[in-house]
Design an enzyme around this catalytic site. Structure first.
Site, mmCIF file in Angstrom:
data_model
loop_
_atom_site.group_PDB
_atom_site.id
_atom_site.type_symbol
_atom_site.label_atom_id
_atom_site.label_comp_id
_atom_site.label_asym_id
_atom_site.label_seq_id
_atom_site.Cartn_x
_atom_site.Cartn_y
_atom_site.Cartn_z
ATOM 1 N N ASP A 193 19.829 -7.179 -19.384
ATOM 2 C CA ASP A 193 20.542 -6.132 -18.659
ATOM 3 C C ASP A 193 19.475 -5.113 -18.239
ATOM 4 O OD1 ASP A 193 22.362 -4.524 -17.438
ATOM 5 O OD2 ASP A 193 23.748 -4.414 -19.130
HETATM 6 C C1 BGC Z 1 25.082 -3.026 -16.222
HETATM 7 C C2 BGC Z 1 25.105 -4.435 -15.673
HETATM 8 C C3 BGC Z 1 24.647 -4.419 -14.244
HETATM 9 C C4 BGC Z 1 23.261 -3.805 -14.183
HETATM 10 C C5 BGC Z 1 22.694 -3.753 -12.786
HETATM 11 C C6 BGC Z 1 23.785 -2.290 -15.957
HETATM 12 O O1 BGC Z 1 23.936 -0.937 -16.156
HETATM 13 O O2 BGC Z 1 25.363 -3.038 -17.595
HETATM 14 O O3 BGC Z 1 26.388 -4.960 -15.786
HETATM 15 O O4 BGC Z 1 24.670 -5.699 -13.692
HETATM 16 O O5 BGC Z 1 23.335 -2.479 -14.658
HETATM 17 O O6 BGC Z 1 23.344 -2.789 -12.046
#
Ligand code: BGC
Length: 820
Positions: free
Chosen positions: A222
């Site tokens: 993530d």
């Molecule tokens: C989230 C993800 C997301 C990523 C990119 C993170 O803050 O938890 O679900 O895909 O950001 O935006």
């Protein structure tokens, strides 16, 4: 081909593939014809690489809880196909979705972004979604693996979950996505799992995911969720996101040279990256990363249909559907009436092509606009209403908004969340921006200005510093915990007079740990009070029907923070009570990303839960209210009577929200209806509940065999629509087990079918179960165990509406390995 490219690659080149290039793209290796690909969020649309809130327009689909409520995998698959088209329009080859974490507490800020409290329903919908997306050549990324059921201290919290609970509740959607849908990517979660970051959790990423389930795609972190070099790669994390490399790049090359990481591990990860590129066709035609806005009529129609399909009618005291012709005066009340709350907050946000508010949808449906009066009544927003109107933005090199602007533009909303600045000459760590706008209050009196900023900002009204987001700036909860809490300032303004508002912004100077985003959001509103509730009451008093649009919005239902409670925010409960007291035909239309308590339930005629159904919100609402479509939704999550009836809310902070960096899933497998059923805690509305506008008759179920065998058993139930309207019926099949070595839930959902039937039509629900559906996860043997004995099949319309209970013997016991 891949192996020949790999053979030609230097260690440095292989390593370069294992971190992003920037926020949304991978690193190319031009010399060997390895292209760069783009990834994009997120579950309910494809946003592209620009701003989180104001990028190139995109089609806004329903959020996952609304899809969960649809119980309709085939429509969800169609949405997946449409999403793939959206991803392509943004030049992306990988969609960062679906989110399949489980509704554990009901308070998770991302509850809206997840399908259900039940792993089987979640898995079925995720598989359909992934098949839709991937069938069109776009990779899906199932997330967040695993144990990310809350946003509290989300970058560090350890979710302490015993293995049985993981295997039975939290892992199955991932397992099914790998096995049945061949998902191409998995995103590790932010949290730790039983003490270790999931991004460096060997058991999770390698033993379970790859060795047991046979996953051959990539695992990415993530965003900023990986924290080490050797540990992540050795555990099986292929791609560090976002880029540029933080813990990889030179550090990984050195670790490989020092023998802390085997060259074979780097090669294997690089190979998986190349395989992904091949799977999305990136070697065949070089990806064009250009972003376009594509708004298709067939997508609009699908969203509108999904909106009704996920709409859950919770109560209907013979008032819905409303007859369009018999209504002279309609009062349309509430904070969600004229504002279209189409999605949740956080990384799932997109800049929707357009939105239709409930008020607009109702007006369009009725044509006689004169009979509709609208009063807002009260507000519920967590943050001051964002400024909407013309804003002149000037960007400067360096801090302090000095000299001539390097770039100027006009925007229409006071929210900026930059991933890319409008000019490559601007340094994200050393620029400043000035936003200038006029505000002309409609009414005189006290107005509140609010601002929250990741970075430093000040807001001036006619040159007077009104909100200071600079002095004493401290991290709060907004923008994923990188901005301050909203700062406010009150000014008395005159009606009709033009005021000049200026905001000056620059990035943070602090080299703090963690993520430093660049974002600012500001707005102004005139506080509402008792007089506004009274105005709503007066308008409702003589109306034929009072339609009350209440709930929350994406500032509450958002990534980055959990909800404080399960009540409607602001004075909405008071608004409902007061309107219902003067109008016996009060219909409440709810929009929340999860369950709420309803102390007012007995006082209103009908309640319709719409969730956040995407850009066609108002049209879908009108379709259901006036009977042009049936309310097809059934709850994917139990609505408890009170928050404390939830199995995670025990009063012990270690169980929720967590203590000393750990949140202990002490309820084990007793999540949602598994808890309510087994512990006899009566819910407000059970899992699977939802009313329709017609009636059905169920026939006695037929079984393909009355004993379980390795082939499984098929249960079929004929259902006839005996009403005079079309409608849909959900048939659920649960299994109920004899006493086992471990305590098992009263019943567990193992199959379902949703039938859509015309008046007089009969359909057959065909539901299959196999030995694994009788099993629990046995820690001692590390396998799913179904003991021999007498089981029961529970055929039900919802968890509390059981139609048939059938005995099913299992003469043999089964021990089913986790890898098969
Ligand atoms: C989230 C993800 C997301 C990523 C990119 C993170 O803050 O938890 O679900 O895909 O950001 O935006």
């Amino acid at each position: 081909m891949i192996d020949s490219i790999l053979d030609k690659m230097t260690l440095e080149e292989q390593v370069s593939l294992l971190s992003g290039a920037d926020f949304w793209t991978t690193v190319p290796v031009e010399r060997l014809g390895v292209p760069k690909i783009k990834v994009t969020d997120g579950p309910n649309g494809a946003r592209g690489a620009g701003s989180l809130v104001a990028g190139v327009k995109a089609t806004c689909f329903p959020v996952a809880i609304a899809l969960g409520a649809s119980w309709n995998p085939s429509l969800v698959k169609q949405m997946g196909v449409a999403l793939a088209r959206q991803a392509k329009s943004k030049g992306a080859a990988v969609l960062l979705a679906p989110t399949v974490n489980i509704h554990r507490s009901g308070l998770n800020g991302r509850n809206f972004e997840c399908y259900s409290e039940d792993p089987m329903l979640t898995a079925e919908l995720a598989v359909a979604y992934i098949e839709g997306v991937q069938g069109e050549g776009i990779a899906a990324t199932i997330k967040h693996f695993a144990g990310n059921e809350s946003e509290i201290e989300r970058q560090t919290m350890s979710s302490d979950i015993d293995e049985r609970t993981l295997r039975e509740i939290y892992l199955p959607p991932f397992e099914q996505a790998v096995r049945r849908a061949g998902v191409m990517a998995v995103m590790s979660s932010y949290n730790r799992l039983n003490g270790s970051y999931t991004s460096e959790h060997h058991w999770l990423l390698t033993k379970v995911l790859r060795e047991e389930w046979g996953f051959d795609g990539i695992v990415m972190s993530d965003w900023f969720g990986s924290h080490s070099t050797a540990e992540t790669i050795n555990a099986g994390l292929d791609l560090e996101m976002p880029g540029p490399a933080r813990d990889r790049g030179e550090k990984l090359v050195a670790a490989a040279r020092e023998g802390k990481v085997e060259a074979a591990a780097v090669r294997a990860a690089a190979r998986r990256m190349l395989l992904l590129l091949e799977r999305v066709g990136a070697f065949k035609s070089r990806p064009d990363l250009t972003e376009r806005a594509i708004d298709l009529p067939e997508d609009r129609a699908l969203i509108r249909r999904l909106g009704a399909e996920g709409a859950v009618l919770l109560k209907n005291d013979s008032i819905l559907p409303l007859a369009k012709t018999s209504l002279d005066r309609i009062a349309v009340i509430g904070p969600n009436a004229a504002s279209a709350r189409v999605m949740g907050g956080g990384s799932a946000q997109i800049a929707a092509h357009y939105t239709v508010s409930p008020l607009e949808g109702i007006r369009a449906a009725l044509s006689n606009a004169n009979s509709i009066s609208h009063v807002v009544g009260c507000r519920h927003n967590r943050l001051i209403d964002v400024f909407k109107g013309k804003i002149a933005v000037e960007y400067f090199k360096g801090r302090g908004c000095k000299g001539d602007p390097l770039h100027a533009e006009i925007v229409d909303k006071g929210e900026f969340f930059w991933f890319e600045l409008p000019s490559g000459e601007l340094d994200p760590a050393d620029f400043s921006a000035r936003m200038t706008m006029q505000f002309v209050p409609e009414e005189g009196g006290e107005h509140v200005f609010g601002m929250t900023n990741a970075g430093l900002a000040r807001l001036f009204v006619d040159g007077e510093l009104t909100v200071d987001g600079r002095e004493g700036w401290t991290r709060g909860e907004n923008y994923f915990g990188t901005a301050n809490d909203e700062q406010r300032g009150t000014v008395t303004l005159e009606a009709g007079k033009a005021y000049e508002i200026t905001v000056e912004y620059e990035p943070s100077t602090a080299s703090e740990e963690g993520i430093n985003l660049i974002a600012v959001r500001f707005g102004v509103e005139k506080p509402l009070g008792e007089a506004d509730i009274e105005a709503a009451v007066e308008t409702s008093r003589n109306a034929d029907v009072a339609l009350l649009f209440v709930g929350r919005d994406g500032e509450w239902d958002t990534e980055g923070l959990d909800l404080p409670d399960m009540r409607l925010p602001g004075p909405q409960e008071e608004l409902i009570e007061k309107v219902a007291a003067v109008n016996a035909n009060t219909v409440v239309v709810l929009q929340t990303g999860g369950p709420i308590e309803m102390p007012w339930l007995g006082k209103v005629r009908a309640v319709l839960q719409m969730w956040y159904p995407g850009q066609e919100l108002g049209n879908a609402v009108a379709d259901v209210l006036f009977g042009d479509a049936e309310p097809g939704g059934r709850l994917p999550q139990t609505f408890p009577k009170a928050l404390t009836d939830n199995s995670a809310i025990t009063g012990d902070p270690a169980v929720y929200p967590g203590q000393d960096g750990h949140v202990r899933y002490a309820e084990g497998v007793f999540v949602g209806y598994r808890h309510h059923d087994t512990r006899a805690v009566e819910p407000l509305f059970p899992f699977g509940f939802g009313l329709g506008y017609t009636r059905f008759r169920w026939s006695e179920p037929l079984l393909s065999a009355n004993e379980m065998s390795s082939e499984g058993v098929i249960v079929s139930v004929d259902v006839t629509n005996i009403g005079d309207r079309p409608g849909s019926e959900l048939v659920q099949l649960y299994t109920s087990s004899p006493k086992a070595k471990v305590e098992r839930p009263d019943k567990e959902l193992r199959a379902f079918a949703k039938l859509s039937l015309q008046p007089g039509e009969t359909g057959t629900a065909t539901l299959k179960i196999t030995p694994r559906d009788l099993a629990y996860f046995d820690i001692e043997t590390g396998a799913f165990r179904a003991e021999a004995g007498n089981y029961q099949l529970v055929v039900a319309a919802n968890a509390a509406d059981i139609r048939f209970v059938i005995d099913l013997a299992s003469p043999s016991s089964y021990l089913l390995p986790t890898s098969y």
